[in-house]
Design a protein around this motif. Structure first.
Motif, PDB file in Angstrom:
ATOM      1  N   CYS A  43     -11.212  -0.133   1.811  1.00  0.00           N
ATOM      2  CA  CYS A  43     -10.631   0.945   1.009  1.00  0.00           C
ATOM      3  C   CYS A  43     -11.701   2.017   0.896  1.00  0.00           C
ATOM      4  O   CYS A  43     -12.775   1.775   0.335  1.00  0.00           O
ATOM      5  CB  CYS A  43     -10.189   0.445  -0.361  1.00  0.00           C
ATOM      6  SG  CYS A  43      -9.273   1.687  -1.292  1.00  0.00           S
ATOM      7  N   TYR A  88      -7.067  10.984   1.366  1.00  0.00           N
ATOM      8  CA  TYR A  88      -7.760   9.766   0.925  1.00  0.00           C
ATOM      9  C   TYR A  88      -7.340   9.425  -0.483  1.00  0.00           C
ATOM     10  O   TYR A  88      -6.892  10.292  -1.204  1.00  0.00           O
ATOM     11  CB  TYR A  88      -9.281   9.987   0.991  1.00  0.00           C
ATOM     12  CG  TYR A  88      -9.825   9.900   2.387  1.00  0.00           C
ATOM     13  CD1 TYR A  88     -10.384   8.729   2.852  1.00  0.00           C
ATOM     14  CD2 TYR A  88      -9.752  10.984   3.248  1.00  0.00           C
ATOM     15  CE1 TYR A  88     -10.894   8.636   4.138  1.00  0.00           C
ATOM     16  CE2 TYR A  88     -10.245  10.899   4.540  1.00  0.00           C
ATOM     17  CZ  TYR A  88     -10.821   9.725   4.985  1.00  0.00           C
ATOM     18  OH  TYR A  88     -11.304   9.629   6.247  1.00  0.00           O
ATOM     19  N   ASP A 141     -12.822   6.351   0.502  1.00  0.00           N
ATOM     20  CA  ASP A 141     -12.512   7.696   0.023  1.00  0.00           C
ATOM     21  C   ASP A 141     -13.591   8.634   0.543  1.00  0.00           C
ATOM     22  O   ASP A 141     -14.708   8.209   0.862  1.00  0.00           O
ATOM     23  CB  ASP A 141     -12.451   7.729  -1.507  1.00  0.00           C
ATOM     24  CG  ASP A 141     -11.612   8.876  -2.035  1.00  0.00           C
ATOM     25  OD1 ASP A 141     -11.322   9.821  -1.267  1.00  0.00           O
ATOM     26  OD2 ASP A 141     -11.254   8.839  -3.216  1.00  0.00           O
ATOM     27  N   VAL A 172      -6.497   2.652   3.126  1.00  0.00           N
ATOM     28  CA  VAL A 172      -6.695   1.206   3.231  1.00  0.00           C
ATOM     29  C   VAL A 172      -6.547   0.854   4.706  1.00  0.00           C
ATOM     30  O   VAL A 172      -5.570   1.235   5.352  1.00  0.00           O
ATOM     31  CB  VAL A 172      -5.681   0.425   2.376  1.00  0.00           C
ATOM     32  CG1 VAL A 172      -5.769  -1.068   2.649  1.00  0.00           C
ATOM     33  CG2 VAL A 172      -5.889   0.708   0.900  1.00  0.00           C
ATOM     34  N   THR A 212     -11.753   2.723  -5.489  1.00  0.00           N
ATOM     35  CA  THR A 212     -11.501   1.850  -4.339  1.00  0.00           C
ATOM     36  C   THR A 212     -11.562   0.378  -4.722  1.00  0.00           C
ATOM     37  O   THR A 212     -10.792  -0.428  -4.218  1.00  0.00           O
ATOM     38  CB  THR A 212     -12.476   2.157  -3.181  1.00  0.00           C
ATOM     39  OG1 THR A 212     -13.824   2.037  -3.642  1.00  0.00           O
ATOM     40  CG2 THR A 212     -12.237   3.552  -2.623  1.00  0.00           C
ATOM     41  N   VAL A 218      -2.977   4.993  -2.933  1.00  0.00           N
ATOM     42  CA  VAL A 218      -3.236   4.854  -1.500  1.00  0.00           C
ATOM     43  C   VAL A 218      -2.462   5.923  -0.732  1.00  0.00           C
ATOM     44  O   VAL A 218      -1.259   6.056  -0.881  1.00  0.00           O
ATOM     45  CB  VAL A 218      -2.858   3.445  -1.004  1.00  0.00           C
ATOM     46  CG1 VAL A 218      -3.056   3.331   0.506  1.00  0.00           C
ATOM     47  CG2 VAL A 218      -3.668   2.386  -1.737  1.00  0.00           C
ATOM     48  N   CYS A 254       0.821  -1.215   0.000  1.00  0.00           N
ATOM     49  CA  CYS A 254       0.000   0.000   0.000  1.00  0.00           C
ATOM     50  C   CYS A 254       0.854   1.264   0.000  1.00  0.00           C
ATOM     51  O   CYS A 254       0.492   2.265  -0.625  1.00  0.00           O
ATOM     52  CB  CYS A 254      -0.954   0.002   1.191  1.00  0.00           C
ATOM     53  SG  CYS A 254      -2.298  -1.187   0.999  1.00  0.00           S
ATOM     54  N   PHE A 314      -2.255   3.784   5.236  1.00  0.00           N
ATOM     55  CA  PHE A 314      -2.518   2.375   5.540  1.00  0.00           C
ATOM     56  C   PHE A 314      -2.583   2.203   7.045  1.00  0.00           C
ATOM     57  O   PHE A 314      -1.804   2.799   7.782  1.00  0.00           O
ATOM     58  CB  PHE A 314      -1.408   1.481   4.971  1.00  0.00           C
ATOM     59  CG  PHE A 314      -1.550   0.040   5.362  1.00  0.00           C
ATOM     60  CD1 PHE A 314      -2.358  -0.811   4.629  1.00  0.00           C
ATOM     61  CD2 PHE A 314      -0.904  -0.451   6.485  1.00  0.00           C
ATOM     62  CE1 PHE A 314      -2.508  -2.141   4.999  1.00  0.00           C
ATOM     63  CE2 PHE A 314      -1.053  -1.779   6.862  1.00  0.00           C
ATOM     64  CZ  PHE A 314      -1.858  -2.622   6.111  1.00  0.00           C
ATOM     65  N   HIS A 369       1.870   1.862  -3.522  1.00  0.00           N
ATOM     66  CA  HIS A 369       0.774   2.078  -4.469  1.00  0.00           C
ATOM     67  C   HIS A 369       0.604   3.575  -4.700  1.00  0.00           C
ATOM     68  O   HIS A 369       0.643   4.371  -3.756  1.00  0.00           O
ATOM     69  CB  HIS A 369      -0.514   1.461  -3.928  1.00  0.00           C
ATOM     70  CG  HIS A 369      -1.578   1.282  -4.957  1.00  0.00           C
ATOM     71  ND1 HIS A 369      -2.373   2.317  -5.384  1.00  0.00           N
ATOM     72  CD2 HIS A 369      -1.974   0.184  -5.646  1.00  0.00           C
ATOM     73  CE1 HIS A 369      -3.221   1.868  -6.294  1.00  0.00           C
ATOM     74  NE2 HIS A 369      -3.001   0.563  -6.468  1.00  0.00           N
ATOM     75  N   ILE A 372      -8.244  -0.413  -6.396  1.00  0.00           N
ATOM     76  CA  ILE A 372      -7.150  -0.549  -5.426  1.00  0.00           C
ATOM     77  C   ILE A 372      -7.202  -1.922  -4.758  1.00  0.00           C
ATOM     78  O   ILE A 372      -6.185  -2.613  -4.645  1.00  0.00           O
ATOM     79  CB  ILE A 372      -7.207   0.578  -4.382  1.00  0.00           C
ATOM     80  CG1 ILE A 372      -6.856   1.926  -5.022  1.00  0.00           C
ATOM     81  CG2 ILE A 372      -6.266   0.288  -3.212  1.00  0.00           C
ATOM     82  CD1 ILE A 372      -7.157   3.131  -4.155  1.00  0.00           C
TER      83      ILE A 372
END
Length: 144
Positions: A67, A41, A69, A44, A85, A20, A14, A23, A17, A88
């Motif tokens: 996940c 946002y 937002d 995760v 989301t 993201v 994450c 985490f 990524h 992801i």
């Protein structure tokens, strides 16, 4: 591989990524403290462990990966949130399935959309995974 190692690998994934922003892993009751409105946002959050069973030479865990937002006041971005989301979480799932450095077997996976369910200002998806990890013992236990 232990549960701690699974969480650390998810965190590493994450953090690398591009979408993201944050985490976390804790019990689900901590999600409102982790995902405040002033955070960046998407986030995760891993609810670990959802449940766990023990077998000979392996451990099976059921984990929920959220996940989320933030929703705009006019809800104009809700389709974008759901799409992003889900993508992801799909990236996480594909990495679990095809990652060469994972010793995890995903036995079941499902995704459920969330709309103001846990946080009244966020939407997204939750992915439930049943995973099997190899167990090991840190001491030599007598078999007899």
């Amino acid at each position: 591989m232990t549960l701690f190692e699974v969480i650390k690998r998810l965190e590493t994934f994450c953090n690398s990524h591009l979408q993201v922003q944050k985490f976390g892993a804790d019990f689900l009751e901590q999600l409102p403290n982790f995902a405040t409105q002033d955070e960046k946002y998407p986030i995760v959050f891993v609810n670990i462990p959802n449940s766990a069973t023990v077998g000979e030479n392996l451990n099976t865990y059921s984990i929920d990966i959220y996940c989320l937002d933030i929703i705009q006041k006019d809800r104009d971005n809700i389709i974008t949130i759901l799409s992003d989301t889900q993508l992801i979480l799909n990236d996480i799932y594909l990495d679990l399935q095809t990652g060469t450095d994972w010793t995890i077997d995903v036995t079941a996976a499902s995704m459920t959309p969330l709309n103001n369910d846990l946080l009244d200002y966020a939407a997204g998806f939750v992915m439930t995974l049943d995973i099997e990890v190899e167990t090991y013992c840190v001491t030599d236990l007598p078999i007899e």
